[in-house]
Design a protein around this motif. Structure first.
Motif, mmCIF file in Angstrom:
data_model
loop_
_atom_site.group_PDB
_atom_site.id
_atom_site.type_symbol
_atom_site.label_atom_id
_atom_site.label_comp_id
_atom_site.label_asym_id
_atom_site.label_seq_id
_atom_site.Cartn_x
_atom_site.Cartn_y
_atom_site.Cartn_z
ATOM 1 N N ILE A 93 31.422 102.640 64.125
ATOM 2 C CA ILE A 93 32.498 103.079 63.247
ATOM 3 C C ILE A 93 33.239 104.193 63.993
ATOM 4 C CG2 ILE A 93 33.089 104.131 61.032
ATOM 5 C CD1 ILE A 93 30.408 102.935 59.970
ATOM 6 N N PRO A 94 34.536 104.020 64.242
ATOM 7 C CA PRO A 94 35.274 105.031 65.011
ATOM 8 C C PRO A 94 35.271 106.399 64.344
ATOM 9 C CG PRO A 94 36.576 103.032 64.730
ATOM 10 C CD PRO A 94 35.383 102.907 63.842
ATOM 11 N N ARG A 95 35.184 107.432 65.148
ATOM 12 C CA ARG A 95 35.245 108.815 64.640
ATOM 13 C C ARG A 95 36.689 109.290 64.485
ATOM 14 N NH1 ARG A 95 30.273 111.702 65.070
ATOM 15 N NH2 ARG A 95 28.705 110.474 66.162
ATOM 16 N N ARG A 96 37.576 108.805 65.369
ATOM 17 C CA ARG A 96 38.976 109.234 65.304
ATOM 18 C C ARG A 96 39.624 108.669 64.052
ATOM 19 N NH1 ARG A 96 40.810 106.981 70.414
ATOM 20 N NH2 ARG A 96 42.743 106.720 69.285
ATOM 21 N N PRO A 97 40.230 109.521 63.220
ATOM 22 C CA PRO A 97 40.787 109.061 61.940
ATOM 23 C C PRO A 97 41.766 107.896 62.052
ATOM 24 C CG PRO A 97 40.717 111.446 61.981
ATOM 25 C CD PRO A 97 40.345 110.970 63.372
ATOM 26 N N ALA A 98 42.688 107.939 63.005
ATOM 27 C CA ALA A 98 43.686 106.868 63.110
ATOM 28 C C ALA A 98 43.021 105.544 63.485
ATOM 29 C CB ALA A 98 44.754 107.234 64.137
ATOM 30 N N ARG A 99 42.052 105.613 64.373
ATOM 31 C CA ARG A 99 41.334 104.402 64.810
ATOM 32 C C ARG A 99 40.489 103.854 63.660
ATOM 33 N NH1 ARG A 99 41.646 100.372 68.190
ATOM 34 N NH2 ARG A 99 39.901 100.078 69.564
ATOM 35 N N ARG A 100 39.825 104.757 62.926
ATOM 36 C CA ARG A 100 39.003 104.338 61.792
ATOM 37 C C ARG A 100 39.881 103.721 60.701
ATOM 38 N NH1 ARG A 100 35.877 108.745 60.861
ATOM 39 N NH2 ARG A 100 37.439 109.626 59.500
ATOM 40 N N GLU A 101 41.058 104.318 60.458
ATOM 41 C CA GLU A 101 41.962 103.789 59.445
ATOM 42 C C GLU A 101 42.432 102.383 59.803
ATOM 43 O OE1 GLU A 101 46.035 104.927 57.073
ATOM 44 O OE2 GLU A 101 44.885 106.518 58.005
ATOM 45 N N ALA A 102 42.708 102.147 61.077
ATOM 46 C CA ALA A 102 43.109 100.803 61.517
ATOM 47 C C ALA A 102 41.976 99.803 61.275
ATOM 48 C CB ALA A 102 43.504 100.823 62.990
ATOM 49 N N LEU A 103 40.747 100.218 61.558
ATOM 50 C CA LEU A 103 39.594 99.361 61.310
ATOM 51 C C LEU A 103 39.455 99.066 59.819
ATOM 52 C CD1 LEU A 103 36.891 97.939 62.019
ATOM 53 C CD2 LEU A 103 35.817 100.179 61.657
ATOM 54 N N LEU A 104 39.546 100.098 58.992
ATOM 55 C CA LEU A 104 39.391 99.920 57.546
ATOM 56 C C LEU A 104 40.447 98.994 56.972
ATOM 57 C CD1 LEU A 104 38.482 103.596 56.598
ATOM 58 C CD2 LEU A 104 36.921 101.639 56.810
ATOM 59 N N ALA A 105 41.681 99.129 57.447
ATOM 60 C CA ALA A 105 42.754 98.242 56.995
ATOM 61 C C ALA A 105 42.415 96.798 57.366
ATOM 62 C CB ALA A 105 44.086 98.658 57.607
ATOM 63 N N HIS A 106 41.906 96.605 58.589
ATOM 64 C CA HIS A 106 41.523 95.270 59.044
ATOM 65 C C HIS A 106 40.389 94.710 58.184
ATOM 66 C CE1 HIS A 106 40.349 91.978 61.668
ATOM 67 N NE2 HIS A 106 39.124 92.456 61.633
ATOM 68 N N LEU A 107 39.359 95.519 57.921
ATOM 69 C CA LEU A 107 38.228 95.060 57.123
ATOM 70 C C LEU A 107 38.653 94.721 55.697
ATOM 71 C CD1 LEU A 107 35.372 97.473 58.250
ATOM 72 C CD2 LEU A 107 35.734 95.094 58.941
ATOM 73 N N ALA A 108 39.471 95.587 55.100
ATOM 74 C CA ALA A 108 39.934 95.327 53.731
ATOM 75 C C ALA A 108 40.698 94.013 53.666
ATOM 76 C CB ALA A 108 40.799 96.485 53.234
ATOM 77 N N GLU A 109 41.556 93.797 54.644
ATOM 78 C CA GLU A 109 42.378 92.589 54.654
ATOM 79 C C GLU A 109 41.563 91.337 54.947
ATOM 80 O OE1 GLU A 109 45.921 90.972 57.438
ATOM 81 O OE2 GLU A 109 46.246 92.949 56.550
ATOM 82 N N SER A 110 40.606 91.433 55.855
ATOM 83 C CA SER A 110 39.874 90.239 56.269
ATOM 84 C C SER A 110 38.663 89.921 55.393
ATOM 85 C CB SER A 110 39.442 90.363 57.731
ATOM 86 O OG SER A 110 38.580 91.461 57.915
ATOM 87 N N LEU A 111 38.103 90.915 54.696
ATOM 88 C CA LEU A 111 36.890 90.676 53.916
ATOM 89 C C LEU A 111 37.114 90.598 52.406
ATOM 90 C CD1 LEU A 111 34.386 93.070 55.760
ATOM 91 C CD2 LEU A 111 34.610 90.586 56.036
ATOM 92 N N PHE A 112 38.221 91.174 51.913
ATOM 93 C CA PHE A 112 38.413 91.273 50.467
ATOM 94 C C PHE A 112 39.773 90.735 50.046
ATOM 95 C CE2 PHE A 112 35.605 94.696 51.895
ATOM 96 C CZ PHE A 112 34.455 94.339 51.202
ATOM 97 N N GLU A 113 39.774 89.881 49.029
ATOM 98 C CA GLU A 113 41.009 89.296 48.513
ATOM 99 C C GLU A 113 41.679 90.255 47.531
ATOM 100 O OE1 GLU A 113 40.350 85.452 46.718
ATOM 101 O OE2 GLU A 113 38.748 85.044 48.150
ATOM 102 N N THR A 114 42.994 90.333 47.604
ATOM 103 C CA THR A 114 43.755 91.130 46.643
ATOM 104 C C THR A 114 43.644 90.460 45.277
ATOM 105 O OG1 THR A 114 45.300 91.780 48.374
ATOM 106 C CG2 THR A 114 46.051 92.069 46.119
#
Length: 103
Positions: free
Chosen positions: A23-44
């Motif tokens: 899990i990235p420590r840098r906030p911007a990198r972590r935010e990009a990961l979280l956006a990717h996970l939310a989009e790819s793992l969870f349906e709106t």
């Protein structure tokens, strides 16, 4: 060296098997990961029970509680007060593009 390095793709965070390396420590990198996970793992529009959220996150990293917490704190997932149900949402914009700090 440029003062504005181009962002690395989120795919760089994953091993060949699709597992998250760390899990990235840098906030911007972590935010990009979280956006990717939310989009790819969870349906709106779909409501998920906590075990479903955990199972989805376990597919990418063993520290699913940390990922779940980051997704909620970052505004990518919302949860009910009792923590039993979750749903995907768009994170609120933060002035300056920073991720909110957690004490």
């Amino acid at each position: 060296m440029s003062s504005h390095p181009s962002p690395r793709p989120v795919a760089d965070l994953f091993a060949a098997g699709g597992r998250l390396v760390a899990i990235p420590r840098r906030p911007a990198r972590r935010e990009a990961l979280l956006a990717h996970l939310a989009e790819s793992l969870f349906e709106t529009g779909r409501v998920y029970r906590e075990p479903e959220v955990n199972a989805a996150l376990k597919t990418v990293h063993e520290d699913y509680p940390a990922l779940r917490r980051h997704l909620v704190v970052g505004g990518f997932l919302a949860r009910t007060k009792d923590g039993a149900a979750y749903h995907r949402q768009r994170p609120a914009a933060v002035p300056g593009g920073a991720t909110p700090a957690v004490a």
